[in-house]
Enzyme design. Sequence first.
Site, mmCIF file in Angstrom:
data_model
loop_
_atom_site.group_PDB
_atom_site.id
_atom_site.type_symbol
_atom_site.label_atom_id
_atom_site.label_comp_id
_atom_site.label_asym_id
_atom_site.label_seq_id
_atom_site.Cartn_x
_atom_site.Cartn_y
_atom_site.Cartn_z
ATOM 1 N N HIS A 132 -7.416 -0.755 5.704
ATOM 2 C CA HIS A 132 -6.373 0.169 6.187
ATOM 3 C C HIS A 132 -6.207 1.300 5.167
ATOM 4 O O HIS A 132 -6.228 2.478 5.523
ATOM 5 C CB HIS A 132 -5.080 -0.616 6.385
ATOM 6 C CG HIS A 132 -3.910 0.220 6.807
ATOM 7 N ND1 HIS A 132 -3.839 0.844 8.037
ATOM 8 C CD2 HIS A 132 -2.752 0.531 6.167
ATOM 9 C CE1 HIS A 132 -2.686 1.508 8.119
ATOM 10 N NE2 HIS A 132 -2.011 1.338 7.001
ATOM 11 N N HIS A 189 1.456 3.976 1.881
ATOM 12 C CA HIS A 189 2.002 4.775 2.985
ATOM 13 C C HIS A 189 3.526 4.900 2.903
ATOM 14 O O HIS A 189 4.222 3.971 2.484
ATOM 15 C CB HIS A 189 1.584 4.178 4.332
ATOM 16 C CG HIS A 189 0.142 4.443 4.657
ATOM 17 N ND1 HIS A 189 -0.577 3.680 5.544
ATOM 18 C CD2 HIS A 189 -0.706 5.403 4.196
ATOM 19 C CE1 HIS A 189 -1.816 4.143 5.635
ATOM 20 N NE2 HIS A 189 -1.919 5.188 4.821
ATOM 21 N N ASP A 221 5.908 4.822 5.001
ATOM 22 C CA ASP A 221 6.786 3.867 5.682
ATOM 23 C C ASP A 221 6.838 2.526 4.937
ATOM 24 O O ASP A 221 7.512 1.591 5.381
ATOM 25 C CB ASP A 221 6.368 3.671 7.150
ATOM 26 C CG ASP A 221 4.984 3.078 7.316
ATOM 27 O OD1 ASP A 221 4.040 3.539 6.634
ATOM 28 O OD2 ASP A 221 4.833 2.142 8.137
ATOM 29 N N HIS A 222 6.150 2.427 3.784
ATOM 30 C CA HIS A 222 6.185 1.214 2.964
ATOM 31 C C HIS A 222 6.789 1.452 1.575
ATOM 32 O O HIS A 222 7.217 0.508 0.925
ATOM 33 C CB HIS A 222 4.768 0.626 2.832
ATOM 34 C CG HIS A 222 4.186 0.256 4.157
ATOM 35 N ND1 HIS A 222 3.997 -1.051 4.541
ATOM 36 C CD2 HIS A 222 3.809 1.016 5.210
ATOM 37 C CE1 HIS A 222 3.504 -1.063 5.780
ATOM 38 N NE2 HIS A 222 3.381 0.165 6.204
ATOM 39 N N HIS A 230 4.650 -4.497 10.834
ATOM 40 C CA HIS A 230 5.020 -3.796 12.069
ATOM 41 C C HIS A 230 5.130 -4.770 13.239
ATOM 42 O O HIS A 230 4.397 -5.755 13.313
ATOM 43 C CB HIS A 230 3.978 -2.723 12.432
ATOM 44 C CG HIS A 230 3.982 -1.551 11.503
ATOM 45 N ND1 HIS A 230 4.794 -0.447 11.693
ATOM 46 C CD2 HIS A 230 3.285 -1.304 10.369
ATOM 47 C CE1 HIS A 230 4.573 0.434 10.717
ATOM 48 N NE2 HIS A 230 3.668 -0.067 9.894
ATOM 49 N N HIS A 234 0.846 -1.209 0.000
ATOM 50 C CA HIS A 234 0.000 0.000 0.000
ATOM 51 C C HIS A 234 0.868 1.240 0.000
ATOM 52 O O HIS A 234 2.084 1.159 0.120
ATOM 53 C CB HIS A 234 -1.007 -0.014 1.159
ATOM 54 C CG HIS A 234 -0.409 0.124 2.528
ATOM 55 N ND1 HIS A 234 0.382 -0.848 3.092
ATOM 56 C CD2 HIS A 234 -0.486 1.126 3.444
ATOM 57 C CE1 HIS A 234 0.745 -0.455 4.302
ATOM 58 N NE2 HIS A 234 0.246 0.736 4.545
ATOM 59 N N ASP A 271 -0.133 -3.728 6.276
ATOM 60 C CA ASP A 271 -0.749 -3.215 7.508
ATOM 61 C C ASP A 271 -2.215 -3.630 7.621
ATOM 62 O O ASP A 271 -3.014 -2.943 8.255
ATOM 63 C CB ASP A 271 -0.669 -1.672 7.540
ATOM 64 C CG ASP A 271 0.746 -1.170 7.796
ATOM 65 O OD1 ASP A 271 1.639 -1.987 8.061
ATOM 66 O OD2 ASP A 271 0.938 0.061 7.725
#
Length: 256
Positions: A108, A54, A56-57, A168, A52, A130
């Site tokens: 999410h 985001h 942090d990905h 995570h 996805h 996530d």
Amino acid sequence: MNLSALPAFADNYIWMLHDGTQAVVVDPGDAAPVLQALDRDGLQLAGILVTHHHADHVGGIDALRPRLRGPVWGPAHERIPAPFVPLHDGDTLDVLGLRFCVLEVPGHTAGHIAYAQQDGVDAPLLFCGDTLFSAGCGRLFEGTPAQMHKSLSRLAALPADTRVCCTHEYTLSNLRFAAAVEPGNTARAAHDAHCQALRAEGLPTLPSRIGLERQINPFLRCTEPTVIAAARAQGADGDDAVTVLAALREWKNRTR
Ligand code: ZN
Ligand code: FE
């Protein structure tokens, strides 16, 4: 096939699969840990899987491109740093000789996908970003409880021995919440003790297994009488799984 979780940021894992020569990584939010692992083990980067959009990905993708000798795969309906191969539900891809099937799992984010391995001699792999965490699930930033319930149900239906590679390290916090939902769940208590020991050694609690998650993850247990009662006590105004999941998610948001 070697599977490892490269720690990134405070509590992310960038999953790396490699066969001794070629590697693929999942959700590289940061390039540094990936470059370090590639150099340490003398590996070529053969591909990047993205679940996805985001930061942090996806944040490390562009910095990895000079080293990349294969595609970036990602969800068709999200904004992923281009170029990438857009994937839809039911698509399959072959990665280092393993075949993965794409599952659209909105909740999410609106276009979130997961990669479920379909073959192989070892226990199958699931890269679920996530959406599913051990003993928990992702926050509903762009989706509805109904979507998340459907998405989690699809993941829960995968083979019991499926290795669940979440992005995570939220397991201990999730297990504390799970204990509030189901104080009498002995499988959850046993897994909590196991994960406490792993974390005390600085080791990941992941991958988990789908069969275990069915036993301990309250978000996969929305039809269990104990879970329904706990959700009711937190204000759920119905017994159906979507109402229960919505109440659990809001309750978890308050207890963080
Ligand atoms: Zn996310
Ligand atoms: Fe994330």
